[in-house]
Write a protein that holds these residues in place. Structure first.
Motif, PDB file in Angstrom:
ATOM      1  N   LEU A 115       5.262  15.817   3.286  1.00 17.65           N
ATOM      2  CA  LEU A 115       4.319  15.068   4.116  1.00 17.65           C
ATOM      3  C   LEU A 115       4.170  13.632   3.614  1.00 17.65           C
ATOM      4  N   VAL A 116       4.117  13.482   2.284  1.00 16.79           N
ATOM      5  CA  VAL A 116       4.020  12.143   1.697  1.00 16.79           C
ATOM      6  C   VAL A 116       5.279  11.335   2.018  1.00 16.79           C
ATOM      7  N   ALA A 117       6.438  11.965   1.864  1.00 13.32           N
ATOM      8  CA  ALA A 117       7.704  11.283   2.166  1.00 13.32           C
ATOM      9  C   ALA A 117       7.745  10.839   3.623  1.00 13.32           C
ATOM     10  N   ALA A 118       7.265  11.695   4.520  1.00 10.69           N
ATOM     11  CA  ALA A 118       7.248  11.346   5.934  1.00 10.69           C
ATOM     12  C   ALA A 118       6.327  10.151   6.184  1.00 10.69           C
ATOM     13  N   ALA A 119       5.176  10.135   5.515  1.00  8.67           N
ATOM     14  CA  ALA A 119       4.232   9.027   5.695  1.00  8.67           C
ATOM     15  C   ALA A 119       4.835   7.710   5.220  1.00  8.67           C
ATOM     16  N   VAL A 120       5.515   7.751   4.065  1.00  7.13           N
ATOM     17  CA  VAL A 120       6.133   6.536   3.533  1.00  7.13           C
ATOM     18  C   VAL A 120       7.258   6.061   4.448  1.00  7.13           C
ATOM     19  N   ALA A 121       8.085   7.001   4.922  1.00  7.67           N
ATOM     20  CA  ALA A 121       9.214   6.637   5.786  1.00  7.67           C
ATOM     21  C   ALA A 121       8.730   6.050   7.111  1.00  7.67           C
ATOM     22  N   ALA A 161       0.824  -1.210   0.000  1.00 12.57           N
ATOM     23  CA  ALA A 161       0.000   0.000   0.000  1.00 12.57           C
ATOM     24  C   ALA A 161       0.859   1.261   0.000  1.00 12.57           C
ATOM     25  N   ALA A 162       1.940   1.264   0.775  1.00  9.01           N
ATOM     26  CA  ALA A 162       2.818   2.436   0.829  1.00  9.01           C
ATOM     27  C   ALA A 162       3.470   2.692  -0.514  1.00  9.01           C
ATOM     28  N   GLN A 163       3.867   1.613  -1.199  1.00  9.54           N
ATOM     29  CA  GLN A 163       4.474   1.779  -2.516  1.00  9.54           C
ATOM     30  C   GLN A 163       3.462   2.358  -3.509  1.00  9.54           C
ATOM     31  N   GLY A 164       2.230   1.819  -3.507  1.00  8.03           N
ATOM     32  CA  GLY A 164       1.199   2.332  -4.403  1.00  8.03           C
ATOM     33  C   GLY A 164       0.824   3.768  -4.101  1.00  8.03           C
ATOM     34  N   PHE A 165       0.792   4.112  -2.825  1.00  5.75           N
ATOM     35  CA  PHE A 165       0.479   5.476  -2.396  1.00  5.75           C
ATOM     36  C   PHE A 165       1.514   6.469  -2.936  1.00  5.75           C
ATOM     37  N   GLY A 166       2.794   6.178  -2.708  1.00 10.83           N
ATOM     38  CA  GLY A 166       3.839   7.080  -3.162  1.00 10.83           C
ATOM     39  C   GLY A 166       3.889   7.208  -4.662  1.00 10.83           C
ATOM     40  N   PHE A 167       3.719   6.088  -5.377  1.00 14.39           N
ATOM     41  CA  PHE A 167       3.775   6.112  -6.833  1.00 14.39           C
ATOM     42  C   PHE A 167       2.643   6.960  -7.410  1.00 14.39           C
ATOM     43  N   ALA A 168       1.432   6.808  -6.878  1.00 17.24           N
ATOM     44  CA  ALA A 168       0.301   7.596  -7.367  1.00 17.24           C
ATOM     45  C   ALA A 168       0.525   9.085  -7.134  1.00 17.24           C
ATOM     46  N   VAL A 169       1.065   9.429  -5.974  1.00 10.31           N
ATOM     47  CA  VAL A 169       1.339  10.838  -5.682  1.00 10.31           C
ATOM     48  C   VAL A 169       2.334  11.416  -6.685  1.00 10.31           C
ATOM     49  N   GLY A 223      14.371   0.166   0.507  1.00  9.92           N
ATOM     50  CA  GLY A 223      13.803   0.744  -0.705  1.00  9.92           C
ATOM     51  C   GLY A 223      12.756   1.796  -0.416  1.00  9.92           C
ATOM     52  N   LEU A 224      11.891   1.538   0.572  1.00  8.12           N
ATOM     53  CA  LEU A 224      10.872   2.528   0.927  1.00  8.12           C
ATOM     54  C   LEU A 224      11.498   3.796   1.501  1.00  8.12           C
ATOM     55  N   LEU A 225      12.561   3.642   2.292  1.00  6.43           N
ATOM     56  CA  LEU A 225      13.229   4.821   2.846  1.00  6.43           C
ATOM     57  C   LEU A 225      13.906   5.640   1.747  1.00  6.43           C
ATOM     58  N   VAL A 226      14.539   4.957   0.793  1.00 10.28           N
ATOM     59  CA  VAL A 226      15.152   5.681  -0.329  1.00 10.28           C
ATOM     60  C   VAL A 226      14.072   6.338  -1.187  1.00 10.28           C
ATOM     61  N   ALA A 227      12.947   5.636  -1.383  1.00 10.80           N
ATOM     62  CA  ALA A 227      11.841   6.228  -2.138  1.00 10.80           C
ATOM     63  C   ALA A 227      11.328   7.489  -1.446  1.00 10.80           C
ATOM     64  N   ALA A 228      11.216   7.435  -0.114  1.00  7.91           N
ATOM     65  CA  ALA A 228      10.781   8.619   0.632  1.00  7.91           C
ATOM     66  C   ALA A 228      11.753   9.769   0.439  1.00  7.91           C
ATOM     67  N   ALA A 229      13.051   9.463   0.463  1.00  6.84           N
ATOM     68  CA  ALA A 229      14.047  10.515   0.233  1.00  6.84           C
ATOM     69  C   ALA A 229      13.921  11.078  -1.175  1.00  6.84           C
ATOM     70  N   GLY A 230      13.644  10.210  -2.166  1.00  9.88           N
ATOM     71  CA  GLY A 230      13.461  10.680  -3.531  1.00  9.88           C
ATOM     72  C   GLY A 230      12.243  11.574  -3.677  1.00  9.88           C
ATOM     73  N   ILE A 231      11.138  11.192  -3.022  1.00  9.04           N
ATOM     74  CA  ILE A 231       9.928  12.014  -3.061  1.00  9.04           C
ATOM     75  C   ILE A 231      10.195  13.395  -2.463  1.00  9.04           C
ATOM     76  N   LEU A 232      10.869  13.405  -1.325  1.00 11.34           N
ATOM     77  CA  LEU A 232      11.211  14.681  -0.686  1.00 11.34           C
ATOM     78  C   LEU A 232      12.087  15.533  -1.598  1.00 11.34           C
ATOM     79  N   ALA A 233      13.089  14.915  -2.223  1.00 19.20           N
ATOM     80  CA  ALA A 233      14.013  15.653  -3.093  1.00 19.20           C
ATOM     81  C   ALA A 233      13.308  16.187  -4.329  1.00 19.20           C
TER      82      ALA A 233
END
Length: 491
Positions: free
Chosen positions: A191-197, A39-47, A100-110
């Motif tokens: 906020l999205v990055a924080a939720a994923v992390a 769910a977290a992966q799908g959430f971040g990707f959609a955003v 992977g989720l933590l790196v994805a969160a960092a990518g979203i933030l960046a």
């Protein structure tokens, strides 16, 4: 008596797959953790995807640049998926999911910070980092899903993919809500990055470590490595009844505790790993789904409005109908597999997808096209989860085949040297390679969008997709449940 779930064989005969009387707490917790990861992966990707117009506004770039960015993300994701097999072999899929989720969160933030600052080069780099993480999480969550499914002894993979799609719906709603509240892009993505992390950190303790996966598989009857002289069993189950009858069976099989274990001819030089040809065939069989998914999200509203004359209010309904039925098919997919078997479910799903895409292509009015989009999601939505489940069974077969294959003794008459892979390791490698096809399909979908970009050829585009979906029907037999060899220890 042990409760059982039904899993039909490739010959259409339903098989009884004994499941554990009591599922261990560690496995139940792993199921919910894996669901949260999907769910977290799908959430971040959609955003990330639904913010495309906002990226254009912040950076002053056009759709052509964004298209290149998205294609680049797909290429990076495919690379991340391939690398995830290497990382999972060394650190375990649980750590790959969390990392992977933590790196994805960092990518979203960046991405948010670079877009807010107008730094185009940093924006590209941030998206590349996110793409690598996306692919690694995609593959490693499927590795976890198959491990959990194996421990449960019944199909669960479709429900995990349903969680991914549901996360996508929540993500798109979050973007809509942020826009309605006037929240700036850097803030909303932070906020999205924080939720994923936070999700990654909370769920990591519940994911199955390599040691735990091997332990629970052993309790369910799935032994450890090649060379142990024991029979490997897919999905944590006892020997499967009635999965034989196909051309791959080498004989009539033997009975063990009332279950028929079909004999399988073991190939020479068996390594315990799934062959590249097997992965490619499964990838081609499921390719229609990511291509159609990309096409529906890219072309759906345009087709309804520009070709069929629907209003702007109606335009989004095509994708909405597709996404709703896709989630339904995945919620119901596991039960369908238990009742009718994986091959029948995939064949039927592919056929419904063909009909749905064909209906879109020939629809004279928008209501029929929306119905076609709904049928496409209902049919093809279950194909990708079942492809990964089949990859897990092929891994079990490969490890089992290597375990019973004749092994030449070492020089001096001693035991043969070398230790083969565990069924978890073989599964992880196969899943990492198979997941690359998800992004091959996304790239093909993007390319086809360009080819059929004019409204005069959109009908033809959906017709081509219907033909592509026929491959799923033709290759449905490759999704069969495992046929396991009978070795000396199993006799």
């Amino acid at each position: 008596m042990t409760p059982a779930s039904r899993a039909g064989g490739d010959d259409g005969i339903a098989a009884l797959v004994p499941a554990p009387l009591v599922v261990p707490h560690v496995v139940r917790r792993a199921r919910w953790s894996a669901t949260a990861a999907y769910a977290a992966q799908g959430f971040g990707f959609a955003v990330m995807l639904t913010n495309v117009p906002t990226y254009e506004r912040y950076l002053g770039i056009g759709p052509d640049v964004i298209t290149l960015v998205i294609l680049g993300v797909c290429v990076c994701a495919g690379t991340g998926s391939a690398l995830s097999g290497w990382f999972a072999a060394r650190f375990g899929s649980a750590r790959v999911v969390t990392g992977g989720l933590l790196v994805a969160a960092a990518g979203i933030l960046a991405v948010g910070l670079s877009a807010g600052a107008g730094l185009l080069a940093t924006f590209f780099l941030a998206f590349a980092v996110y793409g690598l993480a996306l692919g690694s999480v995609d593959a490693s969550t499927s590795m976890q899903g198959i491990d959990v499914q194996r421990a449960y002894g019944r199909s669960l993979i479709a429900s995990f993919f349903a969680a991914n799609a549901a996360g996508g719906v929540v993500g798109s709603l979050a973007v809509s809500g942020a826009a309605g509240l006037g929240i700036a892009l850097p803030v909303s993505l932070a906020l999205v990055a924080a939720a994923v992390a936070v999700t990654a950190l909370v769920l990591r303790a519940g994911l199955l470590s390599r040691t735990a996966a091997v332990a629970v598989a052993g309790e369910a009857g799935v032994p450890g490595r090649v060379g142990g002289g024991t029979r490997q069993v897919p999905d944590g189950a006892a020997p499967v009844t009635g999965t034989g009858g196909g051309s791959g069976a080498g004989g009539e099989g033997e009975r063990h505790g009332g279950a028929v274990a079909p004999a399988v001819r073991v190939p020479r030089a068996t390594t315990g790993m799934v062959g590249a040809g097997t992965v490619i065939v499964l990838g081609l069989a499921m390719l229609a789904f990511p291509v159609a998914d990309s096409a529906v999200s890219s072309w759906g509203a345009t087709f309804l409005q520009d070709v069929l004359g629907a209003s702007a209010v109606v335009g989004p309904l095509g994708f909405g109908a597709y996404q709703a039925t896709l989630i339904c098919s995945r919620l119901l997919g596991d039960r369908a597999v238990e009742r009718w078997g994986r091959v029948r479910v995939v064949a039927l799903g592919g056929a419904v997808g063909v009909v749905g895409l064909g209906l879109v292509a020939v629809s004279p009015v928008w209501p029929l096209a929306v119905l076609g989009f709904a049928a496409t999601g209902l049919g093809l939505g279950v194909v990708a989860p079942m492809a990964f489940s089949a990859a897990g069974d092929r891994a079990a077969e490969s490890v089992a085949g290597a375990a019973v294959a004749p092994v030449a003794p070492a020089a001096g008459g001693g035991p043969a040297a070398g230790v083969g892979p565990t069924v978890e390791e073989a599964t992880d490698r196969a899943v990492a390679r198979l997941n690359v096809f998800t992004y091959v399909g996304a790239v093909l979908g993007g390319a086809m969008t360009g080819v059929f970009a004019t409204t005069d050829t959109l009908r033809l585009g959906f017709g081509v997709l219907a033909v592509l979906a026929l491959a799923t029907v033709v290759l449905a037999g490759r999704f069969r449940e495992a046929r396991l060899p009978v070795g000396p220890s199993g006799a």
